[in-house]
Structures are given as structure tokens and as C-alpha cells.
Design a protein around this motif. Structure first.
Motif, PDB file in Angstrom:
ATOM      1  N   VAL A 155      46.725  41.245  42.001  1.00 60.57           N
ATOM      2  CA  VAL A 155      45.973  41.875  40.911  1.00 60.57           C
ATOM      3  C   VAL A 155      45.077  40.840  40.221  1.00 60.57           C
ATOM      4  O   VAL A 155      43.941  41.144  39.842  1.00 60.57           O
ATOM      5  N   VAL A 156      45.570  39.604  40.102  1.00 60.46           N
ATOM      6  CA  VAL A 156      44.724  38.527  39.531  1.00 60.46           C
ATOM      7  C   VAL A 156      43.471  38.359  40.399  1.00 60.46           C
ATOM      8  O   VAL A 156      42.343  38.307  39.896  1.00 60.46           O
ATOM      9  N   GLY A 157      43.665  38.304  41.725  1.00 61.00           N
ATOM     10  CA  GLY A 157      42.536  38.111  42.643  1.00 61.00           C
ATOM     11  C   GLY A 157      41.520  39.236  42.539  1.00 61.00           C
ATOM     12  O   GLY A 157      40.306  38.997  42.453  1.00 61.00           O
ATOM     13  N   TRP A 158      41.993  40.472  42.519  1.00 62.02           N
ATOM     14  CA  TRP A 158      41.064  41.613  42.407  1.00 62.02           C
ATOM     15  C   TRP A 158      40.310  41.561  41.077  1.00 62.02           C
ATOM     16  O   TRP A 158      39.119  41.853  41.026  1.00 62.02           O
ATOM     17  N   SER A 159      41.028  41.186  40.021  1.00 58.78           N
ATOM     18  CA  SER A 159      40.391  41.144  38.690  1.00 58.78           C
ATOM     19  C   SER A 159      39.299  40.080  38.651  1.00 58.78           C
ATOM     20  O   SER A 159      38.202  40.327  38.144  1.00 58.78           O
ATOM     21  N   VAL A 160      39.610  38.902  39.187  1.00 54.81           N
ATOM     22  CA  VAL A 160      38.594  37.835  39.212  1.00 54.81           C
ATOM     23  C   VAL A 160      37.405  38.288  40.080  1.00 54.81           C
ATOM     24  O   VAL A 160      36.242  38.049  39.732  1.00 54.81           O
ATOM     25  N   GLY A 161      37.700  38.968  41.182  1.00 52.75           N
ATOM     26  CA  GLY A 161      36.640  39.505  42.052  1.00 52.75           C
ATOM     27  C   GLY A 161      35.729  40.452  41.281  1.00 52.75           C
ATOM     28  O   GLY A 161      34.501  40.394  41.410  1.00 52.75           O
ATOM     29  N   LEU A 162      36.305  41.310  40.457  1.00 48.45           N
ATOM     30  CA  LEU A 162      35.487  42.246  39.666  1.00 48.45           C
ATOM     31  C   LEU A 162      34.635  41.505  38.642  1.00 48.45           C
ATOM     32  O   LEU A 162      33.487  41.887  38.393  1.00 48.45           O
ATOM     33  N   ILE A 163      35.203  40.441  38.062  1.00 45.37           N
ATOM     34  CA  ILE A 163      34.415  39.653  37.094  1.00 45.37           C
ATOM     35  C   ILE A 163      33.213  39.019  37.794  1.00 45.37           C
ATOM     36  O   ILE A 163      32.096  39.028  37.272  1.00 45.37           O
ATOM     37  N   ALA A 202      31.844  33.231  43.302  1.00 42.62           N
ATOM     38  CA  ALA A 202      32.846  33.889  44.157  1.00 42.62           C
ATOM     39  C   ALA A 202      33.832  32.843  44.682  1.00 42.62           C
ATOM     40  O   ALA A 202      35.016  33.113  44.851  1.00 42.62           O
ATOM     41  N   TRP A 203      33.332  31.642  44.946  1.00 40.82           N
ATOM     42  CA  TRP A 203      34.190  30.549  45.407  1.00 40.82           C
ATOM     43  C   TRP A 203      34.522  29.597  44.256  1.00 40.82           C
ATOM     44  O   TRP A 203      35.618  29.087  44.156  1.00 40.82           O
ATOM     45  N   GLY A 204      33.534  29.411  43.362  1.00 39.81           N
ATOM     46  CA  GLY A 204      33.652  28.394  42.326  1.00 39.81           C
ATOM     47  C   GLY A 204      34.625  28.732  41.206  1.00 39.81           C
ATOM     48  O   GLY A 204      35.281  27.841  40.669  1.00 39.81           O
ATOM     49  N   LEU A 205      34.720  30.003  40.851  1.00 35.75           N
ATOM     50  CA  LEU A 205      35.582  30.377  39.726  1.00 35.75           C
ATOM     51  C   LEU A 205      37.041  30.009  40.004  1.00 35.75           C
ATOM     52  O   LEU A 205      37.742  29.484  39.137  1.00 35.75           O
ATOM     53  N   LEU A 206      37.472  30.253  41.229  1.00 36.71           N
ATOM     54  CA  LEU A 206      38.862  29.939  41.566  1.00 36.71           C
ATOM     55  C   LEU A 206      39.082  28.431  41.700  1.00 36.71           C
ATOM     56  O   LEU A 206      40.218  27.963  41.583  1.00 36.71           O
TER      57      LEU A 206
END
Lengths: 262, 251
Positions: A149-157, A173-177
Motif C-alpha cells: 500500500v505504501v508503494g501504490w500510494s507513492v506511485g499515485l503521488i 518515479a525512481w528518485g522519491l524512493l
């Protein structure tokens, strides 16, 4: 919600993965590199520390669980980016496809990608370093669920940022994580971090998930209280990400930003 | 003696008071437009007149600052998804996704539009425009003419009540343009599909459409048959009207 449309979106991204070799970097190459890198560092540290060290297990479980966040985030973010790269966004926006169906389609496809990516890390870890992630047992299920759910949420952001800012935001898409990984203490407890950053780290739900995983790895019971905090934080993040992407889509429509992609 | 009042079918598209501003540019300034069931309407105007912005507002892709759009009785933006099932859209400038074969591309959109028989609709659509041989081609292998034809097949597989085409024959050879025009005419005649098309080809528009709406500086300045519109501006034909409005816009 139309299940038929959800499946159609997932299938469209499956074709892209089949036909674009560069897409296999995220699914296979990085997982192999990460497993090799962190497994080797773990072995080296274990030799320095002597018998009984958990270095390999901590590092490999950390990178494997990080790939759960990464693969789920990247499937949502690059799924949307693919529509902008192939200038297919206008085609999609004029169909009956609802936003929630599109996201569900990329999530569905992302689960397949996740199984592949995490499967590669898990297999490499087992074959090269005799580390079996399933040793964590059933505790792995809630841990992975929260990270998904964390991954999907960051993806939506990330999708929201691209809608608002344009293609310049794609690097996120790569940098935020890349920010989330060190701040979450994926490989170490938060109290080894610089004091100021510890406050930031404790706010992140991922920090509590990785900490809970380390507790289980050390042979103790899953700390449900800590995972509960992580789930609560993840719930808040998920709501905020949906609100954010919805607002950015409204802004996208209001400002006529579709002209960037036609 | 009783007068017999024949009720006209409700318009498939109704737009009222559409206004759109982009920063300092007034793109659309109070456009009213209705398209009746089966009616074939051309939306014409010089570059920058507001045609594409108007179309995008009608498709729900751009939100109007003022005014509203209703398609098949479904008001945007609340009922956008239902409205979209009544419309097909194709544009000459849109490419096909390169990672998909033509059949896969059409299948994707058949599913998104909820076609009753997607595979059958693909075969019939390709046959209508005589491009069955392109079914297994990759999107990036097609010429611009072939891409346009595939785009129109995509837009019509679900039997929409309204087909919206933005510059469908731009940059096409005359023979391909004719094939596009003939296919659209057949479709409209056989299925009663209403048509709203933008084009810079005045001859094509006169052949294809029974009603002309001219737009200039974001406003509708003429609405009628080609002869009516030309007469209103004291010109011989639509091209004369077009040139007149373009010159006015430059001043």
C-alpha cells in the motif's frame, strides 16, 4: 467499477513489458544487482563481526522488502508514464475508463511484476547466500501488505506530480524512493541515524515495517503494535495520495495540460 | 383542424455557454452548439480559433471555466464515463502506441468502450476501411494514413451515437483521404451516427457535412448550410469565408 476495463489496462501493460526490453531492468536486472550487492556486503560484515551475526539476513530481508515497495510504486508510476511516452493519454481520457479502474489495472499488472521482481531477489538470496525470506513465516503477509500500500500510494503521488508539473517530474518515479530507503532504516535501526533525521524517519510508516521485520528475523514475535502504527500511517498516506492525485487530475483538466501530450 | 407537431429527437450533443481561458488567452468565449441524432456537422475556423479546445471540452478532457456539456443526456463531468460510451473520438495527430499490434490496440479500446463483441467489431471495422491486412502490424510500422484509419476504426467499434473527428484527413494523400471520407459516410448512413468534424479541407467538409459551424476568436460566428454560411459573409464558398475570417483574426 468495470472488471473488464481493469483487465484491459493490465493486459495493455503486459504487452509493453513483453515488447520493451528496457522494462526488464526494473523487474530483473536491479533485483539481481541488489541481491548480489547487499548479500555480499552482508557476508563481509558477518565475517568481521564473527559467528552469530545477522548481517546477511538483515541486509537481504531489507532489500527484498524494499523491492516490495519499489515494484508496487514503479508499476503504478511507469504505467502512467508509458501512456505519456506513447502519447496514448488522450485516447484513454476520452473512453469510459474511470480513474479508479486505470489505477486498479496498473496495480493488478504491478502484482505480477512484483511477484517476478521479488521472486528474483528471493531466489538469488537463497541460491547465492542461503537466505530464505519465508523463514519470517506468516508475519511476512501483513508486512508485505503494508509495504504494497505504501508503494501504490507513492506511485499515485508521482502520477499526481507528473500531471501537475509534466515530464520533468518523471525522475521522481525512481528518485522519491531513493530518499525513502535510507530514511526508513531498511538495513539498520533508526537510532543509528543522525539525531535530526530520526524524527523524520519515525514519521514514515516504512520505518516501522522494516523494524518489525527485523524483530521477527531475530526470532521474536511480530510486534503487532509497531505494525499497527505502520498500518495507520500507511492508511493516512493512502488517503492523502488519492486526494492529491484527484486534485492534480482536476487541475490537469482545468488547465488543459493534455496539450503537453498530443 | 389540428396541427400535427412532430417532435424532433433530442440532440446527441448539447453544449451551452462554453468558456475557456488559458492564462492571458481567451480560447473559447461562449460557444453554444447542438448536434442532432444522425446530423453531420463541421466545426471550422482558422488556427487558434478554439476548435480543438471546444472539442476537448465536449469530450470531458478539458474542464470549461463556464458552461456545460451534455452527451446522450449525460451531463459532464459527473456522468463522463456514461457519456463516453456514446462518443467515439479520433484525431489525425494521435499516434498508435508502439508496443501494441493493431489488433491488440483495437482490442484494448473495444474492451474499454464495452463493445458487445470486440473480436467481431475489430474484423468489421478493419473491413469497412479495407485495412484487414494491417491487423498484425505494430503501431509504429504504420503510415500516417494507415494510423488515421486505425484510429477511426477504434473510435467506431462500439457503435457510438456521435463520432468526433479532429483533423481526420490532415496530411493524407488524396486517395487515403477519400477512403477515410467514404468510410465515414458509409458509417453515418448505415448506423445513423452523428458526426462532428474539424478540418481545414473545405471541399471535404462540403461533401461530408450538411451543417457548418464557423468559429472565430472562440465564438460561433456562423451556423447553417455551406451555402447559407457563404452567403452570410458575401463569399462564393467556404474557402472564401475561411480566408476572410483568418484575415480578420490577424488584424
Amino acid at each position: 467499477m468495470s472488471w473488464r476495463r481493469v483487465k484491459a489496462v493490465a493486459r495493455r501493460h503486459m504487452y509493453v513489458l513483453q515488447r520493451k526490453p528496457q522494462r526488464w531492468f526494473d523487474v530483473v536486472l536491479w533485483p539481481v544487482v541488489d541481491a548480489l550487492l547487499f548479500g555480499s556486503i552482508g557476508v563481509y560484515l558477518a565475517r568481521q563481526a564473527g559467528p552469530g551475526s545477522q548481517g546477511v539476513a538483515v541486509l537481504l530481508s531489507g532489500i527484498l522488502l524494499f523491492h516490495v515497495v519499489f515494484q508496487s510504486e514503479i508499476s503504478v508510476a511507469t504505467g502512467f508514464m508509458e501512456e505519456t511516452w506513447s502519447r496514448n493519454l488522450l485516447n484513454l481520457l476520452v473512453t469510459p475508463l474511470r480513474e479508479v479502474e486505470y489505477v486498479a489495472g496498473t496495480v493488478l499488472f504491478g502484482l505480477a511484476k512484483l511477484a517476478l521482481g521479488v521472486g528474483v531477489v528471493g531466489t538469488m538470496a537463497f541460491v547465492l547466500f542461503a537466505f530464505n525470506i519465508t523463514d519470517i513465516g506468516l508475519a511476512l503477509v501483513p508486512i508485505i501488505a503494508v509495504l504494497l500500500v505504501v508503494g501504490w500510494s507513492v506511485g499515485l503521488i508521482v502520477v499526481g506530480l507528473i500531471l501537475r508539473v509534466g515530464q520533468g517530474a518523471e525522475i521522481l518515479a525512481w528518485g522519491l524512493l531513493a530518499f525513502v530507503l535510507p530514511l526508513s532504516g531498511a538495513f539498520y535501526p533508526v537510532d543509528v541515524m543522525p539525531a535530526g533525521l530520526q524524527y523524520v524517519a519515525r514519521v514514515l510508516p516504512t520505518t516501522h515495517v522494516f523494524a518489525a521485520a527485523r524483530v521477527v528475523l531475530s526470532g521474536r514475535a511480530l510486534p503487532w503494535g509497531q505494525l499497527g502504527w505502520a498500518a495507520l500511517g500507511t492508511g493516512v498516506l493512502a488517503v492523502l495520495s488519492v486526494v492529491y492525485v484527484t486534485r492534480m487530475l482536476s487541475a490537469f483538466r482545468a488547465r488543459g495540460f493534455i496539450s503537453r501530450y498530443t | 383542424m389540428l396541427a400535427v407537431v412532430r417532435e424532433l429527437p433530442p440532440p446527441v450533443l448539447r453544449a451551452r455557454g462554453l468558456v475557456k481561458r488559458y492564462k492571458r488567452v481567451q480560447a473559447v468565449n461562449g460557444v453554444d452548439l447542438s448536434v442532432g441524432a444522425g446530423e453531420r456537422v463541421a466545426l471550422l475556423g482558422p488556427n487558434g480559433a478554439g476548435k480543438t479546445t471546444t472539442l476537448l471540452m465536449m469530450l470531458g478532457v478539458v474542464t470549461p471555466d463556464e458552461g456545460w456539456v451534455e452527451i446522450g443526456g449525460h451531463r459532464l463531468p459527473g456522468a463522463r464515463s456514461q457519456a463516453a460510451t456514446e462518443v467515439g473520438f479520433a484525431a489525425g495527430y494521435l499516434p498508435l502506441p508502439e508496443a501494441l499490434r493493431v489488433r491488440e490496440f483495437l482490442h484494448l479500446f473495444g474492451e474499454l468502450y464495452g463493445s458487445a463483441d470486440t473480436d467481431g467489431a475489430i474484423e468489421r471495422g478493419l473491413a469497412r476501411f479495407r485495412i484487414e491486412h494491417l491487423a498484425e502490424a505494430m503501431g509504429n510500422e504504420l503510415s500516417s494514413g494507415q494510423r488515421t484509419l486505425v484510429g477511426i476504426v477504434k473510435a467506431t467499434m462500439h457503435h457510438p451515437r456521435l463520432l468526433i473527428l479532429d483533423e481526420p484527413t490532415a496530411s493524407l494523400d488524396p486517395d487515403v483521404a477519400k477512403r477515410v471520407r467514404t468510410g465515414i459516410e458509409d458509417l453515418c448512413a448505415e448506423e445513423g451516427t452523428a458526426l462532428l468534424v474539424t478540418s481545414h479541407n473545405m471541399i471535404e467538409v462540403e461533401r461530408l457535412c450538411e451543417r457548418i459551424v464557423f468559429i472565430s476568436a472562440g465564438q460561433v460566428v456562423a451556423d447553417g448550410t455551406a451555402a447559407d454560411v457563404a452567403a452570410r459573409f458575401g463569399r462564393d464558398d467556404l474557402e472564401g469565408v475561411f480566408l476572410h475570417l483568418a484575415e480578420e483574426g490577424e488584424r
